[in-house]
Design a protein around this motif. Sequence first.
Motif, short mmCIF file in Angstrom:
data_model
loop_
_atom_site.label_atom_id
_atom_site.label_comp_id
_atom_site.label_asym_id
_atom_site.label_seq_id
_atom_site.Cartn_x
_atom_site.Cartn_y
_atom_site.Cartn_z
N GLN A 15 55.75 58.45 45.93
CA GLN A 15 54.59 58.29 45.04
C GLN A 15 54.66 56.93 44.35
N TRP A 16 53.49 56.47 43.93
CA TRP A 16 53.37 55.19 43.20
C TRP A 16 53.09 55.47 41.73
N THR A 17 53.64 54.61 40.88
CA THR A 17 53.14 54.58 39.50
C THR A 17 51.85 53.76 39.49
N ALA A 18 50.98 54.10 38.55
CA ALA A 18 49.71 53.36 38.47
C ALA A 18 49.98 51.90 38.14
N PRO A 19 49.18 51.00 38.72
CA PRO A 19 49.40 49.58 38.41
C PRO A 19 48.92 49.23 37.01
N SER A 20 49.49 48.18 36.45
CA SER A 20 49.02 47.66 35.15
C SER A 20 48.04 46.52 35.41
N ILE A 21 47.11 46.38 34.51
CA ILE A 21 46.04 45.40 34.69
C ILE A 21 46.52 44.02 34.25
N PRO A 22 46.39 43.02 35.12
CA PRO A 22 46.71 41.65 34.68
C PRO A 22 45.78 41.23 33.54
N SER A 23 46.27 40.35 32.68
CA SER A 23 45.49 39.91 31.51
C SER A 23 45.37 38.40 31.50
N GLN A 24 44.62 37.92 30.52
CA GLN A 24 44.45 36.48 30.28
C GLN A 24 43.98 35.75 31.54
N LEU A 25 42.97 36.34 32.20
CA LEU A 25 42.42 35.69 33.39
C LEU A 25 41.60 34.47 32.97
N ARG A 26 41.92 33.36 33.57
CA ARG A 26 41.20 32.11 33.28
C ARG A 26 40.75 31.50 34.61
N LEU A 27 39.57 30.90 34.59
CA LEU A 27 39.03 30.20 35.76
C LEU A 27 38.47 28.87 35.28
N SER A 28 39.02 27.79 35.75
CA SER A 28 38.61 26.47 35.27
C SER A 28 38.54 25.51 36.44
N PRO A 29 37.66 24.48 36.31
CA PRO A 29 37.51 23.53 37.42
C PRO A 29 38.65 22.54 37.50
N THR A 55 35.04 20.45 43.89
CA THR A 55 35.09 21.40 45.00
C THR A 55 36.23 22.39 44.86
N SER A 56 36.87 22.48 43.69
CA SER A 56 37.99 23.40 43.55
C SER A 56 38.00 23.98 42.15
N LEU A 57 38.49 25.23 42.07
CA LEU A 57 38.68 25.95 40.82
C LEU A 57 40.09 26.54 40.85
N GLY A 73 53.66 39.25 41.87
CA GLY A 73 54.32 38.06 41.36
C GLY A 73 53.46 36.83 41.32
N LEU A 74 52.38 36.76 42.11
CA LEU A 74 51.50 35.59 42.08
C LEU A 74 50.76 35.53 40.75
N SER A 75 50.76 34.35 40.10
CA SER A 75 50.12 34.23 38.78
C SER A 75 49.04 33.15 38.75
N SER A 76 48.81 32.46 39.84
CA SER A 76 47.73 31.47 39.86
C SER A 76 47.35 31.20 41.31
N TYR A 77 46.14 30.69 41.46
CA TYR A 77 45.65 30.35 42.79
C TYR A 77 44.52 29.33 42.65
N THR A 78 44.53 28.36 43.54
CA THR A 78 43.49 27.32 43.52
C THR A 78 42.54 27.55 44.69
N PHE A 79 41.25 27.71 44.37
CA PHE A 79 40.22 27.91 45.38
C PHE A 79 39.69 26.54 45.79
N THR A 84 34.07 33.58 34.82
CA THR A 84 33.14 32.69 35.50
C THR A 84 33.46 31.24 35.15
N ALA A 85 33.14 30.36 36.03
CA ALA A 85 33.36 28.93 35.79
C ALA A 85 32.49 28.15 36.73
N TRP A 86 32.23 26.92 36.35
CA TRP A 86 31.45 25.98 37.17
C TRP A 86 32.38 24.94 37.78
N THR A 87 32.08 24.55 39.00
CA THR A 87 32.70 23.34 39.53
C THR A 87 31.96 22.13 38.95
#
Length: 997
Positions: A177-191, A195-197, A231-237, A265-268
């Motif tokens: 069985q799995w324990t329920a996941p915890s929700i990540p916090s402090q989500l930020r999206l910035s340009p 052409t990338s965020l 473990g991933l805490s950031s990603y560049t689109f 939400t964020a703008w390029t």
Amino acid sequence: GTLLNVSVSDHDRSDSLLLSWNEPEGGAKGYLLALSSLGSDTPLQNGSAGPNTTSFWFHGLTPGTLYEIEVTAMLACMDTTSQTITAQTSPAPVLNLSLSSGGSSAWLRAAWAHGHGQRDGYSLALWHSESQRLVRNVSLLPSASTFLFDGLLAGSEYALKVSTLAGSSQASTSVHQWTAPSIPSQLRLSPVSSTSLVASWAGAAGAAWLHLELRDLLTQKVSTTLSARRGLSSYTFQHLHPGTQYWLGLSATAGSYTVVGPNATAWTYPLSPGNVTLSSAEEQNSLEARWSVPEGQREFYLVTLREGEDSAPTRNISVGGDNDHVTFHGLSPGQQYSVQVVVVAGPYRASAHSTAAWTEPQAPSGVSLSSQGSPHSLLASWEEATGEGYLLVLSLAEHPVRNSSLLRGVTSFTYKGLHPGTLYTFEVSTVAGPYTSSPRRVSNWTYPLPPEQLTLSNGGHSTSLQASWRAVSSGSTGYTGTLRETKSQEQVRNVTVGSDWTNVTLENLVPGRQYTLEMAAMAGPYRSPVRSATNWTYPLAPAGVTLTNTRRPMGLSAFWEKAAGDVDQFHLQLYSKSHAAQRNISVGPNTHNFTFLGLSPGTQYFLKVTVLAGPYRSSSHFATEWTYPLSLANVSVQPGRKPQELHVSWVESGGGRDHLVQLSVAESLSIIRNVSVPRGVTQLDLEGLVPGSRYRVEIISQAGPHRISSQTAIGYTVPLPPRSLSASPVSMAWALAVHWDTAPGNRDGYLLSVLQEGSSAPPRNLEAGKDSTNVTVAQLEAGTCYLVRIWAVAGPYRSLPENVTGCTVPAAPTNVSLTNPGSSSELYTSWNKPPGRRDHYRVTLYSLSTQSKIQVQTLSPDALNITWTHLEAGSKFAVQVTAVKGSLAASSINITQWTYPLAPVNLTLGSHSASVLVVSWAVVGGGAEGFVVDVHDAASGTPVGHTVLGGDARSHILRSLSPGTHYSVAVSATAGPFHASTSNFTHCTRECDALLA
């Protein structure tokens, strides 16, 4: 005693024990086994085993229980040896083991049901699946059935092993069985760039997987989806669209649990526009700014117009992000401007500037040329106009005599040394950048002074003009003027007024016509140079504007009536609310209709007709009309999935609001179904119809008040197959009578197919009327089976087939004969082969003598004869040959015949008196039909008597004979035409001794 070395095992079965032992020396006569609970003298199970046996199973035991087992070997001489051991059954595993989180991310609850039997306790081992690390090891009492593991890691998979303990044995059951996941916090999206965020978040360790979805908010299309391990805490689109707003959603997954996390939400960054230019537009006092649209998206452009050398902002305009130009109207003439274009995307901006541009200047207003009472000078003056400076030209009789250039700020110039009483023309133009305005021209005499600022205005009136001017300061005795039609120069009227007049209204003029007023000042004998003013009376709007459909799908005709007065041209504006493009047409003043072609079908258009006369316009009210819609093409009516359905499809040709599908029964033309479908739908299923019926479908396209019908399409529903099909033979005829019951619905008729079984010949096809329920299929082959198939037919469609097999009656054999080959025990039967087929012949032989059936033979279908043997002599027989096909048969007529009789035996003669002879005989076999007794005079051979007797006769008395006479007697057995006779016997009546001849 002898040691048995008893051992016990359970072979992984919790309800059984297997005992094994060694056979004692000298063997054993058998074994006795007793099983009891530990500490109890009462046996629970007893068993026995024969010699040469070394093992025994105890079944039906309680799991996890201690037992005492005694094994006794029975030896020779009534001796025994025993061994007692203790054994425990394996425990039963727990039941219904579950491990649940209850939605918690920090604990898991284990629960189970006790297995059958006994146990010493439980052992629980909890493992972290990913690291394979033992997290918790717990021992519990045997009564425990739940346990709570807390302090666990969120979003992690755990494996629980529950072992039931009994002695040294255990039984285990596992669950994950799995324990329920915890929700990540402090989500930020910035340009990061255009052409990338970059997205970042915290608290990602509590989920096995993170799912990211980046969506373009303008198109609502998903740009990127990403699934990342713990473990991933950031990603560049990367590779995004510039100036675009994106929405990022984050969710955490662990096993079957998914928790939706925060979103952002964020703008390029937007890209700057390129090639920003500012140039003159077609309209006066207008500038058009243009730029190249940068790659990507944006919310809008902020266009700022800056004025003058200090570039002070004077206009701000916001336009959509798809625009690439904007026009500024109503600018100051002769002014310097520049433009700044700012791309706006959310909170971010990118800008570009243009070079400077000028508006075309206007000629100065208030231009005057006055002598100021001097015969040798004229003073030119004007009102300040925007620009860099002025260009002045003084002309005499249209020949320039002086040219001058002045800077901005100068508003007058004095010409000296002029000729008195001479008419001079003064021209002044404004200069701004590369532009020079059209000149303002004024003429005057050197004494007297002409009137100034002559104007002619209509004040919005269509039949009057008002002339006004500035009065001459001195020396004027009055003004005289002439009003002319500008085009024809025809004089309309003369005007003469006093010196105190500065305006006059000219009435009863023609609407929309251009007039020129020439005015001069008079002083004594001198008349000032003529000043003129030109203007139009206001035109009248056209009347009776209509828009009519030409019944051509792509055309509308406009009609209007010309109002009183003059017209330079008519301007027609046609547009539709459903199309962005509009038609603008200008036609001559004598045109009163126009046809617009190439319009969209089925569309509502609006028309406005505007009259143009000089700079003035007057417009009609709007007229509206619809173009005819196009009729639908390729209307198809096909059977639906069921016999009660039709499938209608078509191809839209464009235009219109909706379609009306009309269904009618083809024969009556009465509409039975009206179905309205919106534009864009190209198919429809019609249900609840009558199977096998012919329908007519017409589709009407509607646009405003206009309708147009498609070509009529004919379709059939598939008929239902006939029911209760049967095919029975027609007696005495080689034919089949086919019967069926009519199915619900309609049909055009029936199609029958008759196929001879086993034949490669094509089937025979027949048709029957729609109201038929039977048909006779004639001219078939006798004794043959046929596959009969029938379809109901409606138009080109058939129902599903119904099948039945029927056989024709076989033909009866002909020329049947029954002959006697000269035998008393045999008969021979033959016949001719009848036409057609048969399965076999059944040949029946009857004994007419005994009135019974004595033989029945089954012969092959190719047989043509049979010989009957071992028959009874002297008997009459009848034979019948029957052709058999299945359950059907056809018989020949009965043919009769006799077997030869056997001659009587043991013939004896005796005489009881002088005139009497007694004849007696015996019969061999079946006898005869009858007997004939013939008597002759032995001496002369003359017949004396001939007597016919029945078949039962065995003797006969011959009377009225001559005494003492020798007679010759013979007895014949008869059967039909056949007979067999004894030898002649001679005997004497009483007076003589009998001699044997």
